[in-house]
Design a protein around this motif. Sequence first.
Motif, PDB file in Angstrom:
ATOM      1  N   VAL A   1      71.366  14.277   7.062  1.00 56.68           N
ATOM      2  CA  VAL A   1      72.423  15.180   6.374  1.00 56.68           C
ATOM      3  C   VAL A   1      73.686  15.014   7.197  1.00 56.68           C
ATOM      4  CG1 VAL A   1      73.078  17.860   6.099  1.00 56.68           C
ATOM      5  CG2 VAL A   1      70.832  16.782   5.697  1.00 56.68           C
ATOM      6  N   PRO A   2      74.952  14.948   6.692  1.00 52.96           N
ATOM      7  CA  PRO A   2      76.078  14.570   7.453  1.00 52.96           C
ATOM      8  C   PRO A   2      76.549  15.804   8.252  1.00 52.96           C
ATOM      9  CG  PRO A   2      76.493  13.927   5.172  1.00 52.96           C
ATOM     10  CD  PRO A   2      75.106  14.444   5.232  1.00 52.96           C
ATOM     11  N   ILE A   3      76.888  15.530   9.363  1.00 53.85           N
ATOM     12  CA  ILE A   3      77.126  16.902  10.346  1.00 53.85           C
ATOM     13  C   ILE A   3      78.275  16.360  11.164  1.00 53.85           C
ATOM     14  CG2 ILE A   3      75.471  16.358  12.285  1.00 53.85           C
ATOM     15  CD1 ILE A   3      75.061  19.236  12.705  1.00 53.85           C
ATOM     16  N   VAL A   4      79.465  17.036  11.220  1.00 51.55           N
ATOM     17  CA  VAL A   4      80.366  16.911  12.368  1.00 51.55           C
ATOM     18  C   VAL A   4      80.423  18.192  13.073  1.00 51.55           C
ATOM     19  CG1 VAL A   4      82.680  16.748  12.505  1.00 51.55           C
ATOM     20  CG2 VAL A   4      82.064  15.919  10.586  1.00 51.55           C
ATOM     21  N   PHE A   5      80.359  17.436  14.630  1.00 49.88           N
ATOM     22  CA  PHE A   5      79.887  18.202  15.642  1.00 49.88           C
ATOM     23  C   PHE A   5      81.100  18.083  16.843  1.00 49.88           C
ATOM     24  CE2 PHE A   5      78.358  20.134  19.700  1.00 49.88           C
ATOM     25  CZ  PHE A   5      77.542  21.163  19.325  1.00 49.88           C
TER      26      PHE A   5
ATOM     27  N   GLY B   1      84.027  17.487  16.356  1.00 51.78           N
ATOM     28  CA  GLY B   1      85.152  16.620  15.860  1.00 51.78           C
ATOM     29  C   GLY B   1      84.794  14.921  15.758  1.00 51.78           C
ATOM     30  N   THR B   2      83.301  14.829  15.948  1.00 50.62           N
ATOM     31  CA  THR B   2      82.918  13.605  15.788  1.00 50.62           C
ATOM     32  C   THR B   2      81.775  13.626  15.170  1.00 50.62           C
ATOM     33  OG1 THR B   2      81.474  13.375  17.731  1.00 50.62           O
ATOM     34  CG2 THR B   2      83.646  13.059  18.029  1.00 50.62           C
TER      35      THR B   2
ATOM     36  N   ARG C   1      75.163  18.463  22.227  1.00 52.58           N
ATOM     37  CA  ARG C   1      75.481  18.123  20.862  1.00 52.58           C
ATOM     38  C   ARG C   1      74.997  18.939  19.565  1.00 52.58           C
ATOM     39  NH1 ARG C   1      79.567  15.793  19.028  1.00 52.58           N
ATOM     40  NH2 ARG C   1      78.545  14.697  17.491  1.00 52.58           N
ATOM     41  N   PHE C   2      74.332  20.048  20.414  1.00 53.08           N
ATOM     42  CA  PHE C   2      73.494  21.026  19.356  1.00 53.08           C
ATOM     43  C   PHE C   2      73.504  22.408  19.708  1.00 53.08           C
ATOM     44  CE2 PHE C   2      69.990  20.405  22.337  1.00 53.08           C
ATOM     45  CZ  PHE C   2      69.522  21.509  22.279  1.00 53.08           C
ATOM     46  N   TYR C   3      73.276  23.153  18.714  1.00 48.78           N
ATOM     47  CA  TYR C   3      73.424  24.689  18.858  1.00 48.78           C
ATOM     48  C   TYR C   3      71.986  25.318  18.397  1.00 48.78           C
ATOM     49  CZ  TYR C   3      78.526  25.352  19.569  1.00 48.78           C
ATOM     50  OH  TYR C   3      79.848  25.282  19.977  1.00 48.78           O
TER      51      TYR C   3
END
Length: 87
Positions: A19-23, A25-26, A67-69
């Motif tokens: 699944v595309p994810i932007v975190f 800004g990247t 890079r995660f929440y």
Amino acid sequence: MTEYCCIFQYVMVVMHGGVPIVFAGTEAPAAFAEVISIGGLGQSVNAKLSSTIADILQTKLSIDSSRFYIKFFDSPRPFFGFNGTTF
């Protein structure tokens, strides 16, 4: 989209891959997790879970802990249904 699901007694894990994810800004590897419990969550438990999940994401999926929440949610027992009734 790849989907993985496992159920162990009262624990269910669902993972959606590809699944595309932007975190921040990247599009570098990133993740979002939700942990829902019927009681038992709190500051110390959440911190331990966060650390464990961070280790798993880093070692298994190469996702850096920055890079995660994780969203923790403690649900009232009557708000969860199972086996034809609520807890």
